[in-house]
Design a protein around this motif. Structure first.
Motif, PDB file in Angstrom:
ATOM      1  N   ALA A  51       0.824  -1.213   0.000  1.00 22.00           N
ATOM      2  CA  ALA A  51       0.000   0.000   0.000  1.00 22.00           C
ATOM      3  C   ALA A  51       0.855   1.258   0.000  1.00 22.00           C
ATOM      4  CB  ALA A  51      -0.928  -0.003   1.216  1.00 22.00           C
ATOM      5  N   ASP A  52       2.088   1.138   0.475  1.00 18.42           N
ATOM      6  CA  ASP A  52       2.970   2.305   0.593  1.00 18.42           C
ATOM      7  C   ASP A  52       3.762   2.616  -0.672  1.00 18.42           C
ATOM      8  OD1 ASP A  52       2.207   2.747   3.220  1.00 18.42           O
ATOM      9  OD2 ASP A  52       3.852   1.577   4.049  1.00 18.42           O
ATOM     10  N   VAL A  53       3.730   1.725  -1.651  1.00 25.78           N
ATOM     11  CA  VAL A  53       4.538   1.896  -2.864  1.00 25.78           C
ATOM     12  C   VAL A  53       3.707   1.560  -4.093  1.00 25.78           C
ATOM     13  CG1 VAL A  53       6.720   1.380  -1.707  1.00 25.78           C
ATOM     14  CG2 VAL A  53       5.415  -0.461  -2.735  1.00 25.78           C
ATOM     15  N   GLU A  54       4.219   1.958  -5.248  1.00 29.39           N
ATOM     16  CA  GLU A  54       3.530   1.614  -6.488  1.00 29.39           C
ATOM     17  C   GLU A  54       3.638   0.117  -6.768  1.00 29.39           C
ATOM     18  OE1 GLU A  54       3.678   2.685 -11.199  1.00 29.39           O
ATOM     19  OE2 GLU A  54       4.133   4.260  -9.758  1.00 29.39           O
ATOM     20  N   GLU A  55       4.853  -0.418  -6.646  1.00 30.11           N
ATOM     21  CA  GLU A  55       5.078  -1.855  -6.783  1.00 30.11           C
ATOM     22  C   GLU A  55       6.448  -2.201  -6.221  1.00 30.11           C
ATOM     23  OE1 GLU A  55       4.742  -2.846 -10.958  1.00 30.11           O
ATOM     24  OE2 GLU A  55       6.768  -2.184 -11.370  1.00 30.11           O
ATOM     25  N   LEU A  56       6.613  -3.472  -5.874  1.00 29.36           N
ATOM     26  CA  LEU A  56       7.880  -3.948  -5.318  1.00 29.36           C
ATOM     27  C   LEU A  56       8.266  -5.271  -5.955  1.00 29.36           C
ATOM     28  CD1 LEU A  56       7.592  -3.419  -1.439  1.00 29.36           C
ATOM     29  CD2 LEU A  56       9.239  -2.352  -2.972  1.00 29.36           C
ATOM     30  N   PRO A  57       9.566  -5.442  -6.230  1.00 27.49           N
ATOM     31  CA  PRO A  57      10.032  -6.739  -6.703  1.00 27.49           C
ATOM     32  C   PRO A  57      10.114  -7.724  -5.533  1.00 27.49           C
ATOM     33  CG  PRO A  57      11.852  -5.180  -6.648  1.00 27.49           C
ATOM     34  CD  PRO A  57      10.616  -4.425  -6.258  1.00 27.49           C
ATOM     35  N   LEU A  58       9.998  -8.996  -5.833  1.00 29.92           N
ATOM     36  CA  LEU A  58      10.000 -10.044  -4.816  1.00 29.92           C
ATOM     37  C   LEU A  58      11.225  -9.976  -3.918  1.00 29.92           C
ATOM     38  CD1 LEU A  58       8.746 -12.527  -3.529  1.00 29.92           C
ATOM     39  CD2 LEU A  58       9.827 -13.909  -5.318  1.00 29.92           C
ATOM     40  N   HIS A  59      12.395  -9.737  -4.472  1.00 25.66           N
ATOM     41  CA  HIS A  59      13.602  -9.739  -3.639  1.00 25.66           C
ATOM     42  C   HIS A  59      13.591  -8.608  -2.613  1.00 25.66           C
ATOM     43  CE1 HIS A  59      15.016  -6.845  -6.714  1.00 25.66           C
ATOM     44  NE2 HIS A  59      15.784  -6.369  -5.738  1.00 25.66           N
ATOM     45  N   GLU A  60      12.947  -7.476  -2.929  1.00 25.01           N
ATOM     46  CA  GLU A  60      12.846  -6.375  -1.962  1.00 25.01           C
ATOM     47  C   GLU A  60      11.793  -6.663  -0.891  1.00 25.01           C
ATOM     48  OE1 GLU A  60      12.549  -2.366  -3.457  1.00 25.01           O
ATOM     49  OE2 GLU A  60      13.958  -2.807  -5.084  1.00 25.01           O
ATOM     50  N   ILE A  61      10.783  -7.400  -1.238  1.00 26.64           N
ATOM     51  CA  ILE A  61       9.752  -7.781  -0.267  1.00 26.64           C
ATOM     52  C   ILE A  61      10.320  -8.791   0.724  1.00 26.64           C
ATOM     53  CG2 ILE A  61       7.536  -8.961   0.012  1.00 26.64           C
ATOM     54  CD1 ILE A  61       6.786  -7.841  -2.796  1.00 26.64           C
ATOM     55  N   GLN A  96       0.715  -9.079 -10.399  1.00 25.94           N
ATOM     56  CA  GLN A  96       2.149  -9.226 -10.626  1.00 25.94           C
ATOM     57  C   GLN A  96       2.449  -9.017 -12.087  1.00 25.94           C
ATOM     58  OE1 GLN A  96       2.744 -13.342  -9.390  1.00 25.94           O
ATOM     59  NE2 GLN A  96       3.096 -13.926 -11.516  1.00 25.94           N
ATOM     60  N   ARG A  97       3.683  -8.589 -12.341  1.00 26.62           N
ATOM     61  CA  ARG A  97       4.149  -8.463 -13.722  1.00 26.62           C
ATOM     62  C   ARG A  97       5.626  -8.802 -13.761  1.00 26.62           C
ATOM     63  NH1 ARG A  97       6.430  -3.375 -15.761  1.00 26.62           N
ATOM     64  NH2 ARG A  97       6.928  -2.086 -13.962  1.00 26.62           N
ATOM     65  N   LYS A  98       6.038  -9.334 -14.868  1.00 30.98           N
ATOM     66  CA  LYS A  98       7.438  -9.692 -15.064  1.00 30.98           C
ATOM     67  C   LYS A  98       8.158  -8.540 -15.727  1.00 30.98           C
ATOM     68  CE  LYS A  98       8.362 -14.134 -14.337  1.00 30.98           C
ATOM     69  NZ  LYS A  98       9.368 -14.581 -13.429  1.00 30.98           N
ATOM     70  N   VAL A  99       9.331  -8.220 -15.185  1.00 30.54           N
ATOM     71  CA  VAL A  99      10.232  -7.250 -15.791  1.00 30.54           C
ATOM     72  C   VAL A  99      11.560  -7.988 -15.915  1.00 30.54           C
ATOM     73  CG1 VAL A  99      11.354  -5.005 -15.550  1.00 30.54           C
ATOM     74  CG2 VAL A  99       9.027  -5.314 -14.687  1.00 30.54           C
ATOM     75  N   GLY A 100      11.819  -8.488 -17.101  1.00 30.94           N
ATOM     76  CA  GLY A 100      12.992  -9.344 -17.278  1.00 30.94           C
ATOM     77  C   GLY A 100      12.815 -10.619 -16.474  1.00 30.94           C
ATOM     78  N   ARG A 101      13.767 -10.915 -15.614  1.00 34.34           N
ATOM     79  CA  ARG A 101      13.690 -12.106 -14.758  1.00 34.34           C
ATOM     80  C   ARG A 101      13.052 -11.804 -13.401  1.00 34.34           C
ATOM     81  NH1 ARG A 101      19.520 -14.655 -14.726  1.00 34.34           N
ATOM     82  NH2 ARG A 101      18.473 -15.948 -13.185  1.00 34.34           N
ATOM     83  N   GLU A 102      12.678 -10.564 -13.201  1.00 37.90           N
ATOM     84  CA  GLU A 102      12.159 -10.115 -11.913  1.00 37.90           C
ATOM     85  C   GLU A 102      10.626 -10.082 -11.930  1.00 37.90           C
ATOM     86  OE1 GLU A 102      14.040  -6.643  -9.560  1.00 37.90           O
ATOM     87  OE2 GLU A 102      12.555  -5.734 -10.900  1.00 37.90           O
ATOM     88  N   THR A 103      10.024 -10.497 -10.820  1.00 39.49           N
ATOM     89  CA  THR A 103       8.574 -10.396 -10.659  1.00 39.49           C
ATOM     90  C   THR A 103       8.276  -9.251  -9.707  1.00 39.49           C
ATOM     91  OG1 THR A 103       8.359 -12.796 -10.944  1.00 39.49           O
ATOM     92  CG2 THR A 103       6.470 -11.642 -10.022  1.00 39.49           C
ATOM     93  N   ARG A 104       7.419  -8.348 -10.141  1.00 34.78           N
ATOM     94  CA  ARG A 104       7.044  -7.184  -9.333  1.00 34.78           C
ATOM     95  C   ARG A 104       5.578  -7.316  -8.937  1.00 34.78           C
ATOM     96  NH1 ARG A 104       9.980  -2.271  -9.923  1.00 34.78           N
ATOM     97  NH2 ARG A 104      12.016  -2.719 -10.800  1.00 34.78           N
ATOM     98  N   TYR A 105       5.299  -6.906  -7.695  1.00 30.69           N
ATOM     99  CA  TYR A 105       3.949  -7.032  -7.142  1.00 30.69           C
ATOM    100  C   TYR A 105       3.368  -5.657  -6.829  1.00 30.69           C
ATOM    101  CZ  TYR A 105       4.947 -11.962  -6.772  1.00 30.69           C
ATOM    102  OH  TYR A 105       5.258 -13.255  -7.080  1.00 30.69           O
TER     103      TYR A 105
END
Length: 108
Positions: A27-37, A63-72
């Motif tokens: 809720a505090d961000v637009e989106e976050l990648p899994l590794h940051e979560i 979720q969406r993929k950006v390269g090999r990264e999944t962002r939520y």
């Protein structure tokens, strides 16, 4: 089942404290990648992914993929169901408390 109905119940999805923490983080961000979560939890990446999957099944995250990264990203719309349910009981208790206050005033 049509494509717009969530697979998992929103109440079930938010019943877990870890998943509520995930929702709050998103809720505090637009989106976050899994590794940051994952760094915010004392569990592995796989466990965090499973929790995010449950939230996704309930329609609460996308979720969406950006390269090999999944962002939520948070999708708060399904939380409206919970808000509506709680709002009913808020009115219920306000009415009961008003009646109790009225009875107490009459007893004076």
């Amino acid at each position: 089942m049509n494509g717009t109905r969530p697979i998992r119940d929103v109440y079930d999805a938010v019943a877990d404290t870890t998943r509520r923490k995930l929702l709050r983080m998103l809720a505090d961000v637009e989106e976050l990648p899994l590794h940051e979560i994952t760094v915010h939890f004392q569990m592995g990446r796989t466990a965090v992914s499973k929790h995010l999957g449950i939230l996704k099944d309930a329609g609460l995250v996308t979720q969406r993929k950006v390269g090999r990264e999944t962002r939520y990203r948070l999708n708060a719309t399904p939380l409206r169901e919970i808000q509506d349910w709680v709002s009913f009981y808020e009115g219920f208790w306000k009415e009961r408390i008003a009646k109790l206050n009225q009875l107490l005033e009459e007893k004076k």
